[in-house]
Design an enzyme around this catalytic site. Structure first.
Site, PDB file in Angstrom:
ATOM      1  N   ARG A   1      16.361 -60.380 -60.786  1.00 55.53           N
ATOM      2  CA  ARG A   1      14.893 -60.459 -60.737  1.00 55.53           C
ATOM      3  C   ARG A   1      14.235 -59.090 -60.958  1.00 55.53           C
ATOM      4  O   ARG A   1      14.715 -58.072 -60.456  1.00 55.53           O
ATOM      5  CB  ARG A   1      14.438 -61.044 -59.404  1.00 55.53           C
ATOM      6  CG  ARG A   1      14.871 -62.484 -59.244  1.00 55.53           C
ATOM      7  CD  ARG A   1      14.472 -63.027 -57.901  1.00 55.53           C
ATOM      8  NE  ARG A   1      13.125 -63.537 -57.826  1.00 55.53           N
ATOM      9  CZ  ARG A   1      12.247 -63.216 -56.883  1.00 55.53           C
ATOM     10  NH1 ARG A   1      12.543 -62.308 -55.969  1.00 55.53           N
ATOM     11  NH2 ARG A   1      11.060 -63.763 -56.849  1.00 55.53           N
TER      12      ARG A   1
ATOM     13  N   GLU B   1      11.064 -70.637 -47.146  1.00 57.16           N
ATOM     14  CA  GLU B   1      10.078 -69.572 -47.351  1.00 57.16           C
ATOM     15  C   GLU B   1       9.045 -70.069 -48.359  1.00 57.16           C
ATOM     16  O   GLU B   1       9.393 -70.525 -49.449  1.00 57.16           O
ATOM     17  CB  GLU B   1      10.783 -68.315 -47.864  1.00 57.16           C
ATOM     18  CG  GLU B   1       9.825 -67.165 -48.054  1.00 57.16           C
ATOM     19  CD  GLU B   1      10.514 -65.797 -48.023  1.00 57.16           C
ATOM     20  OE1 GLU B   1      11.685 -65.710 -47.594  1.00 57.16           O
ATOM     21  OE2 GLU B   1       9.864 -64.823 -48.420  1.00 57.16           O
ATOM     22  N   ARG B   2       7.805 -70.001 -47.961  1.00 57.61           N
ATOM     23  CA  ARG B   2       6.679 -70.484 -48.788  1.00 57.61           C
ATOM     24  C   ARG B   2       6.808 -71.972 -49.101  1.00 57.61           C
ATOM     25  O   ARG B   2       6.385 -72.438 -50.167  1.00 57.61           O
ATOM     26  CB  ARG B   2       6.555 -69.690 -50.089  1.00 57.61           C
ATOM     27  CG  ARG B   2       6.586 -68.184 -49.928  1.00 57.61           C
ATOM     28  CD  ARG B   2       5.627 -67.684 -48.900  1.00 57.61           C
ATOM     29  NE  ARG B   2       5.706 -66.229 -48.715  1.00 57.61           N
ATOM     30  CZ  ARG B   2       4.984 -65.597 -47.804  1.00 57.61           C
ATOM     31  NH1 ARG B   2       4.198 -66.259 -46.960  1.00 57.61           N
ATOM     32  NH2 ARG B   2       5.071 -64.287 -47.694  1.00 57.61           N
TER      33      ARG B   2
ATOM     34  N   HIS C   1      -4.875 -60.836 -54.995  1.00 58.23           N
ATOM     35  CA  HIS C   1      -4.183 -60.470 -53.757  1.00 58.23           C
ATOM     36  C   HIS C   1      -5.130 -60.118 -52.608  1.00 58.23           C
ATOM     37  O   HIS C   1      -4.934 -59.120 -51.905  1.00 58.23           O
ATOM     38  CB  HIS C   1      -3.212 -59.314 -53.997  1.00 58.23           C
ATOM     39  CG  HIS C   1      -1.901 -59.524 -53.278  1.00 58.23           C
ATOM     40  ND1 HIS C   1      -1.837 -59.782 -51.924  1.00 58.23           N
ATOM     41  CD2 HIS C   1      -0.620 -59.532 -53.717  1.00 58.23           C
ATOM     42  CE1 HIS C   1      -0.575 -59.936 -51.578  1.00 58.23           C
ATOM     43  NE2 HIS C   1       0.189 -59.812 -52.645  1.00 58.23           N
TER      44      HIS C   1
ATOM     45  N   GLU D   1       9.703 -66.630 -64.535  1.00 54.31           N
ATOM     46  CA  GLU D   1       9.701 -67.208 -63.188  1.00 54.31           C
ATOM     47  C   GLU D   1       8.271 -67.617 -62.837  1.00 54.31           C
ATOM     48  O   GLU D   1       7.375 -66.778 -62.742  1.00 54.31           O
ATOM     49  CB  GLU D   1      10.231 -66.198 -62.156  1.00 54.31           C
ATOM     50  CG  GLU D   1      10.232 -66.752 -60.737  1.00 54.31           C
ATOM     51  CD  GLU D   1      10.847 -65.800 -59.705  1.00 54.31           C
ATOM     52  OE1 GLU D   1      11.885 -65.184 -59.978  1.00 54.31           O
ATOM     53  OE2 GLU D   1      10.267 -65.681 -58.608  1.00 54.31           O
TER      54      GLU D   1
ATOM     55  N   GLU E   1       2.010 -70.940 -52.895  1.00 55.20           N
ATOM     56  CA  GLU E   1       1.803 -69.872 -51.914  1.00 55.20           C
ATOM     57  C   GLU E   1       0.398 -69.271 -51.984  1.00 55.20           C
ATOM     58  O   GLU E   1      -0.246 -69.054 -50.969  1.00 55.20           O
ATOM     59  CB  GLU E   1       2.850 -68.768 -52.143  1.00 55.20           C
ATOM     60  CG  GLU E   1       2.615 -67.548 -51.268  1.00 55.20           C
ATOM     61  CD  GLU E   1       3.637 -66.436 -51.504  1.00 55.20           C
ATOM     62  OE1 GLU E   1       4.536 -66.598 -52.347  1.00 55.20           O
ATOM     63  OE2 GLU E   1       3.523 -65.402 -50.820  1.00 55.20           O
TER      64      GLU E   1
ATOM     65  N   ASP F   1       2.011 -60.811 -58.368  1.00 53.64           N
ATOM     66  CA  ASP F   1       2.777 -61.760 -57.569  1.00 53.64           C
ATOM     67  C   ASP F   1       2.157 -63.152 -57.532  1.00 53.64           C
ATOM     68  O   ASP F   1       1.549 -63.513 -56.525  1.00 53.64           O
ATOM     69  CB  ASP F   1       2.909 -61.222 -56.135  1.00 53.64           C
ATOM     70  CG  ASP F   1       3.865 -62.050 -55.295  1.00 53.64           C
ATOM     71  OD1 ASP F   1       4.490 -62.958 -55.857  1.00 53.64           O
ATOM     72  OD2 ASP F   1       3.971 -61.786 -54.084  1.00 53.64           O
TER      73      ASP F   1
ATOM     74  N   GLU G   1      11.406 -55.599 -51.399  1.00 50.30           N
ATOM     75  CA  GLU G   1      10.960 -56.123 -50.107  1.00 50.30           C
ATOM     76  C   GLU G   1      12.089 -56.133 -49.076  1.00 50.30           C
ATOM     77  O   GLU G   1      12.320 -57.112 -48.379  1.00 50.30           O
ATOM     78  CB  GLU G   1      10.374 -57.529 -50.281  1.00 50.30           C
ATOM     79  CG  GLU G   1       9.165 -57.539 -51.209  1.00 50.30           C
ATOM     80  CD  GLU G   1       8.441 -58.877 -51.293  1.00 50.30           C
ATOM     81  OE1 GLU G   1       9.092 -59.926 -51.145  1.00 50.30           O
ATOM     82  OE2 GLU G   1       7.222 -58.857 -51.512  1.00 50.30           O
TER      83      GLU G   1
HETATM   84  O1  GCW Z   1       5.416 -64.004 -53.452  1.00 52.23           O
HETATM   85  C1  GCW Z   1       6.202 -63.180 -52.657  1.00 52.23           C
HETATM   86  C2  GCW Z   1       6.388 -63.930 -51.387  1.00 52.23           C
HETATM   87  C3  GCW Z   1       7.708 -63.687 -50.707  1.00 52.23           C
HETATM   88  C4  GCW Z   1       8.815 -63.814 -51.748  1.00 52.23           C
HETATM   89  C5  GCW Z   1       8.591 -62.772 -52.821  1.00 52.23           C
HETATM   90  C6  GCW Z   1       9.626 -62.854 -53.930  1.00 52.23           C
HETATM   91  C7  GCW Z   1      11.004 -64.706 -51.560  1.00 52.23           C
HETATM   92  O2  GCW Z   1       5.325 -63.634 -50.529  1.00 52.23           O
HETATM   93  O3  GCW Z   1       7.846 -64.628 -49.689  1.00 52.23           O
HETATM   94  O4  GCW Z   1      10.094 -63.715 -51.202  1.00 52.23           O
HETATM   95  O5  GCW Z   1       7.339 -62.997 -53.420  1.00 52.23           O
HETATM   96  O6  GCW Z   1       9.315 -63.457 -54.955  1.00 52.23           O
HETATM   97  O7  GCW Z   1      10.710 -62.334 -53.783  1.00 52.23           O
END
Ligand code: GCW
Length: 719
Positions: A337, A180-181, A536, A400, A406, A378, A304
């Protein structure tokens, strides 16, 4: 032998270096030092060498030192027969090395803790000493770095120790090897061939991490799959843990909160249910039987779509404490998290993590850390520091960062992230008077029992591409993360300097020019993507390229229009008391600064304020003109980065030179794309022209809107 074959062998023999410069060797190339003076100086000082003592970690250190010296120096330096020689380079601990024990280094070593090291010159000898074998390994890598970067070694007196305890890579790697990413191929973990086949790349991964002090790795994605906790997968985890252990790297896993249901066939995952508690306790015991130094779990819960304690009406603290209790008897920790936001919560997304977590300060077990992204939204190209830093004095907070790019150009843009990370680490939250920088908050994080528990995580950009990170310059971000995790007082300039010298060349002109490219690259990216506090506005899902016009997604806070709020009057998110009032989450002097239209630094302006198109900024120019100028500057800076790189032709191997050149060509094109697409779109609100003298967008807004990237890499597999 045919003539062609002869020529082939002759070429091999006379080749200046036998390795293809494909980036595989990262910053650990150990090519011969070209400068004759340094060669001589190093050879004069090191007559023989020894890593004294016995352990897998010291063996790794010894192997590295031998390999490094052999690669870097013209003459082979012998390994010392006994440690009592003149001109020896000796490495070890007082317990493992009789020579070092005799030096009575207690005073020098005491402040260095468990992982620090000292390197000093002692008459004709050079000493690398530490309290632990891991410290020796780090010292050896540091010593090699001195040689690799052509530093004097004739009068050394270095002491170095990490400022944070847990320095961890987070892999967002799935068990099917998609990442992922991830923009560098598939996952380096080949779960199918583990545990029997141990790819040599795993060892090189360990070396690279150890060389920059990373001491932990979370093998799996935070969007977790419970399968990794199944016995057969745990055998694979064990194989990796065994391999990484000599390099002082602990293995961690992500725990899917619903694993008791999915794997354990229980009817619930409720953290207060005794059968669930028993399941996790037994799972932890099973893991520790295989991996006695297992680090612990990272958890993404109720975020999410991930399951979590709130599915059962429980809190994040209930969830985190459940896992913490299972791990505590074995010394493991939970990294829970704080990246939570919900569609049902109608407050500004910026506010949600803080609102959720800060009231729970003090209610977590002492082996829980809350892992907080650098900013409140994010991983945007620029965010103000997350208001949670400094706001939870009773709870250890860890940082983090996202190393994988990304939101900063993914696999094709050269964006050196150290300046962005430093901006956050050096930001003073003023939660405790002046001096509460984010770095200090991280360093002084304590548990309820007042024990120090500190850490930092970086979402990895490593994949199975030959050069590890897809783009050669992605390696610099991996390197920078490790160096800043060790000591965030290092400057971006120093880190770039080291990396360039080790990765490419010590040629001063080359180093200076590439440093300039790297150090300006983050600001350039902010300018061509999201200047003046925009955020964003990336295209949806894959986040590749601009998509400020997207406004039709089911969840409001997934829409770029939610963030920029452009209308006929102006643009920006009012987060002051007349808007969402997210500013109130910052401590007073900072709150006032962000709230005030005049005092708010312009780099965060549209993050906190809705500003009229014709309002004047500090320069006396209107917001619209400034916005245009920032976008054009960003794109022009990339063009200049490329020209500067091209002026270096011949100073670096052709292979990497042309790869970088092609990438910069992509970046130049895409920076313009970002600029033209965003300005064309914002222009529909401002109704103002792009100032005279600027090249006009090449296409219509409809054209930019029509662009579609269905197969851009790194997309979330389940979305
Ligand atoms: O930045 C976003 C991403 C998701 C990611 C999420 C996270 C792992 O688009 O792909 O999922 O954050 O940090 O949980």
């Amino acid at each position: 032998m045919s003539k062609t074959i002869l020529i082939f062998f002759a070429t091999l023999f006379f080749a200046p270096h036998i390795y293809a410069e494909d980036g595989y060797r990262l910053w650990l190339r150990y090519n011969k030092i070209k400068n004759a003076q340094w060669q001589k100086s190093y050879q004069d000082h090191i007559k023989c060498w020894l890593v004294e003592g016995n352990s897998p970690t010291l063996e790794a250190a010894s192997k590295e030192l031998g390999m490094g010296l052999e690669g870097l120096l013209d003459n082979k330096i012998p390994k010392a027969k006994s440690s009592e020689q003149q001109g020896i380079l000796i490495a070890g601990t007082p317990t493992g090395s009789p020579l070092i024990a005799k030096m009575r280094l207690e005073k020098k070593l005491e402040p260095l803790g468990n992982e620090g090291f000292t390197i000093f010159t002692d008459k004709t000898n050079t000493v690398i000493a530490a309290n632990s074998d891991a410290g020796v390994l780090y010292g050896v890598f540091h010593f090699l770095r001195l040689l690799q970067t052509n530093q004097p070694i004739d009068n050394l007196n270095i002491s170095s120790s990490p400022k944070l305890q847990r320095r961890i890579l987070n892999h967002w790697d799935n068990l099917d090897r998609t990442v992922e990413r991830g923009y560098a191929g598939f996952s380096i973990w080949n779960w199918h061939t583990l545990p029997d086949y141990l790819d040599p790349r795993y060892t090189d991964y360990a070396r690279a991490n150890a060389s920059i002090g990373i001491n932990g790795t979370v093998l799996t994605n935070v969007n977790a799959n419970a399968l990794v906790l199944r016995p057969d997968y745990l055998e694979k985890v064990k194989a990796l843990a065994d391999l990484l252990r000599p390099y002082n790297i602990k293995v961690y896993l992500t725990a899917r909160f619903s694993a008791p249901i999915e794997l354990g066939k229980l009817s619930t995952a409720d953290p207060l249910d005794p059968t669930v508690q028993k399941w996790w306790k037994e799972k932890a015991e099973e893991i520790y039987r295989l991996v006695p130094d297992f680090g612990g779990f990272v958890v993404k819960a109720n975020s999410e779509g991930q399951p979590g304690p709130q599915n059962y009406g429980r809190s994040h603290a209930d969830g985190a404490n459940l896992l913490a209790d299972a791990l505590a008897p074995h010394g493991g920790i939970v990294m829970w998290r704080a990246f939570v936001y919900s569609a049902e919560d109608t407050t500004d997304r910026h506010r949600q993590a803080y609102s959720e977590f800060v009231p729970m300060d003090g209610s977590f077990r002492s082996n829980v850390m809350i892992q907080v992204k650098n900013g409140p939204i994010d991983f945007q190209p620029r965010e103000p520091a997350h208001p949670m830093f400094g706001a939870m004095p009773e709870t250890p907070l860890m940082m983090e960062f996202q190393i994988t790019q990304e939101y900063t150009g993914q696999g094709t843009h050269l964006v050196f992230l150290a300046p962005m990370w430093k901006e956050v680490l050096d930001f003073d939250m003023q939660t405790n008077g002046v001096g509460s920088t984010v770095a200090n908050v991280l360093r002084s994080s304590k548990t309820k029992n007042k024990e120090t528990l500190t850490g930092i995580a970086g979402v990895s950009n490593v994949g199975n591409d030959r050069n590890w990170t897809g783009y050669h310059f992605g390696q610099a971000n991996w390197y920078a993360f490790g160096r800043l995790a060790w000591d965030s007082d290092f400057s971006s300039e120093k880190i770039a300097d080291e990396w360039i010298r080790m990765t490419f060349s010590n040629d001063e002109k080359f180093v200076e020019s590439v440093k300039k490219i790297m150090l300006n690259s983050h600001e350039a990216c902010v300018n061509y993507m999201t200047p003046l506090g925009l955020h964003h506005i990336m295209a949806t899902g894959h986040h590749y390229g601009p998509g400020p016009w997207v406004g039709d997604l089911s969840r409001p806070e997934w829409n770029p229009t939610y963030y920029h709020r452009a209308d006929s009057l102006g643009i920006g998110f009012d987060r002051t008391s007349s808007g969402s009032n997210a500013v109130e989450q910052y401590a007073m002097p900072v709150r006032e600064m962000f709230s005030s239209r005049k005092k708010c630094p312009e780099k965060y302006l549209l993050w906190f304020h809705h500003v009229g198109w014709n309002e004047k900024l500090a320069s006396g120019k209107t917001l619209w003109v400034e916005l245009c100028e920032h976008y054009y500057k960003g794109a022009n800076d990339v063009a200049e980065m490329r020209r500067n790189w091209q002026s270096l032709k011949g100073m670096v191997d052709e292979e990497r030179f042309s790869e970088v050149d092609m990438m910069l060509q992509i970046q130049e094109k895409e920076a313009k794309w970002w600029r033209d697409a965003c300005l064309s779109y914002f222009q529909t609100f401002s109704n103002l022209p792009i100032p005279e003298g600027y090249e006009k967008p090449a296409h219509t807004l409809d054209f930019y809107k029509s662009l579609d990237y269905p197969y851009s890499p790194g997309i979330r597999p389940r979305w």
